[in-house]
Design an enzyme around this catalytic site. Structure first.
Site, PDB file in Angstrom:
ATOM      1  N   HIS A  72       3.605  -2.331   3.096  1.00  9.31           N
ATOM      2  CA  HIS A  72       3.630  -0.974   2.543  1.00  9.31           C
ATOM      3  C   HIS A  72       4.959  -0.689   1.833  1.00  9.31           C
ATOM      4  O   HIS A  72       6.026  -1.017   2.353  1.00  9.31           O
ATOM      5  CB  HIS A  72       3.426   0.066   3.647  1.00  9.31           C
ATOM      6  CG  HIS A  72       2.078   0.002   4.295  1.00  9.31           C
ATOM      7  ND1 HIS A  72       1.723  -1.002   5.173  1.00  9.31           N
ATOM      8  CD2 HIS A  72       0.981   0.800   4.159  1.00  9.31           C
ATOM      9  CE1 HIS A  72       0.474  -0.817   5.566  1.00  9.31           C
ATOM     10  NE2 HIS A  72      -0.003   0.254   4.972  1.00  9.31           N
ATOM     11  N   HIS A 123      -5.606   9.285   0.444  1.00 14.22           N
ATOM     12  CA  HIS A 123      -5.694   8.513   1.692  1.00 14.22           C
ATOM     13  C   HIS A 123      -6.447   9.235   2.809  1.00 14.22           C
ATOM     14  O   HIS A 123      -5.941   9.390   3.924  1.00 14.22           O
ATOM     15  CB  HIS A 123      -4.280   8.166   2.162  1.00 14.22           C
ATOM     16  CG  HIS A 123      -4.199   6.893   2.967  1.00 14.22           C
ATOM     17  ND1 HIS A 123      -4.507   6.835   4.303  1.00 14.22           N
ATOM     18  CD2 HIS A 123      -3.825   5.634   2.615  1.00 14.22           C
ATOM     19  CE1 HIS A 123      -4.318   5.595   4.752  1.00 14.22           C
ATOM     20  NE2 HIS A 123      -3.917   4.849   3.744  1.00 14.22           N
ATOM     21  N   HIS A 130      -6.000   2.984  -4.331  1.00  6.67           N
ATOM     22  CA  HIS A 130      -5.984   3.238  -2.870  1.00  6.67           C
ATOM     23  C   HIS A 130      -6.356   4.689  -2.563  1.00  6.67           C
ATOM     24  O   HIS A 130      -5.865   5.259  -1.594  1.00  6.67           O
ATOM     25  CB  HIS A 130      -4.620   2.878  -2.301  1.00  6.67           C
ATOM     26  CG  HIS A 130      -4.597   2.684  -0.807  1.00  6.67           C
ATOM     27  ND1 HIS A 130      -5.654   2.130  -0.114  1.00  6.67           N
ATOM     28  CD2 HIS A 130      -3.636   2.958   0.118  1.00  6.67           C
ATOM     29  CE1 HIS A 130      -5.340   2.074   1.175  1.00  6.67           C
ATOM     30  NE2 HIS A 130      -4.138   2.576   1.352  1.00  6.67           N
ATOM     31  N   ASP A 153       0.813  -1.220   0.000  1.00 10.03           N
ATOM     32  CA  ASP A 153       0.000   0.000   0.000  1.00 10.03           C
ATOM     33  C   ASP A 153       0.846   1.270   0.000  1.00 10.03           C
ATOM     34  O   ASP A 153       2.021   1.271   0.392  1.00 10.03           O
ATOM     35  CB  ASP A 153      -0.890   0.041   1.244  1.00 10.03           C
ATOM     36  CG  ASP A 153      -2.120  -0.842   1.121  1.00 10.03           C
ATOM     37  OD1 ASP A 153      -3.019  -0.692   1.963  1.00 10.03           O
ATOM     38  OD2 ASP A 153      -2.191  -1.670   0.203  1.00 10.03           O
ATOM     39  N   ASP A 154       0.178   2.375  -0.393  1.00 13.44           N
ATOM     40  CA  ASP A 154       0.624   3.769  -0.197  1.00 13.44           C
ATOM     41  C   ASP A 154       1.725   4.233  -1.136  1.00 13.44           C
ATOM     42  O   ASP A 154       2.210   5.345  -1.011  1.00 13.44           O
ATOM     43  CB  ASP A 154       1.078   4.027   1.247  1.00 13.44           C
ATOM     44  CG  ASP A 154      -0.038   3.873   2.249  1.00 13.44           C
ATOM     45  OD1 ASP A 154      -1.196   3.692   1.812  1.00 13.44           O
ATOM     46  OD2 ASP A 154       0.227   3.917   3.464  1.00 13.44           O
TER      47      ASP A 154
END
Length: 325
Positions: free
Chosen positions: A293, A200, A196, A146-147
């Site tokens: 991540h 965020h 995603h 993620d991210d």
């Protein structure tokens, strides 16, 4: 010449009449400084310009007031109204009038902005179709990151290539836009992409419906543009796993399924390399989806843990798969 005289008895009467006639004129000319406001005026906020939603040329929606990464909306629609407190200030209270005889009222649809209490606080309906398993089952594992893309993405890709492991990268739209070369490399090396959101926002369910649409739809467009060609984005993942029936439907309307996870070593919090390794090794099962991540901060612990986890998974007989689709 004889001067007319006003009798002493009539003089006060005439003076009183003159004063009564002159007083309103003087007040109008000078202004009644300090005159009290009508009831409720002190609590009435000034008009605020509304946020506008402007469709982009690609067909995705974008909203003028985008939520900040902390989840605090900059939209005037979602901020609770603030009444300055002070001595003598009173809030006006309104009582809704009863509908006219024979009139019917229709409650707002769930998830609509009209159904949200002031400040965006509400109890959302839960999502029902979040995926937590690999596509083929058996002794497989799906690695998800993620991210990103971020500074660690290249190192993660190097390690995955060493063990012929495929993974899914759940990318922040703004990061993909800023680093298209990394997105193109992810696709070229056979990995998959996941939406995603744009930036965020947390908690996502407190954002207005239009803001959630923009976060999901605009991120998909950003990632597709960064990847080039005909990159397919099968899934989307809510920040913090904040899936609801509302945003699940938004993702589905964009052709994406909601992607959860089953193993979370909380590597984003940098608990230590051995903590990340131990959590994954103790909790991974056939068909697990592992959350890690490659962006969002210092990911050196994640990279170091991955150096241990990849050969361990291979030694345990795991093969690498993508999530359900």
């Amino acid at each position: 010449m004889v001067k007319s005289r006003i009798s002493a008895r009539r003089r006060p009467l005439l003076l009183g009449v003159s004063a009564a006639l002159l007083a309103p004129a003087l007040l109008a000319a000078c202004g009644a400084h300090g005159a009290p406001l009508a009831a409720g005026d002190a609590a009435q906020p000034s008009a605020t310009p509304s946020a506008s939603t402007t469709p982009s040329g690609s067909g995705s929606s974008s909203i003028a007031a985008r939520p900040t990464p902390s989840g605090v909306s900059s939209s005037p629609f979602d901020a609770p109204s603030q009444t300055p407190s002070g001595a003598g200030s009173t809030a006006a209270t309104t009582t809704p009038s009863a509908p006219a005889t024979g009139a019917t009222t229709t409650p707002p649809a769930p998830g609509s902005d009209a159904s949200r209490p002031a400040g965006g606080q509400h109890t959302p309906a839960p999502a029902t179709n979040v995926l937590h398993h690999t596509a083929s089952g058996g002794r497989t594992v799906a690695l998800t990151f993620d991210d990103g893309p971020g500074p660690a993405t290249g190192q993660v890709l190097d390690l995955l290539a060493k063990y012929d492991a495929k993974a899914t990268f759940c990318e922040i739209g703004d990061n993909a836009k800023a680093n298209p070369a990394a997105v193109k490399r992810i696709v070229a090396e056979g990995h998959r992409l996941c939406d995603h959101t744009v930036d965020h926002p947390q908690p996502m369910h407190t954002q207005s419906h239009q803001q959630q649409v923009a976060e999901i739809a605009d991120a998909k467009t950003q990632i597709e543009n960064a990847a080039g060609g005909n990159a397919q984005i099968t899934w989307w993942r809510a920040p913090g796993g904040d899936f609801t029936a509302e945003n699940e439907k938004i993702g589905a309307d964009q052709g994406m399924k909601s992607l959860g996870w089953s193993v979370d070593p909380r590597d984003w919090s940098r608990p230590g390399v051995q903590s990340i390794v131990n959590t994954v090794e103790q909790n991974v099962r056939p068909g697990s989806v592992v959350l890690m991540h490659d962006g969002g901060g210092d990911r050196s612990q994640t990279v170091a843990a991955l150096k241990q986890l990849l050969p361990w998974m291979v030694a345990q007989g795991y093969t690498f798969d993508f999530p359900q689709s």
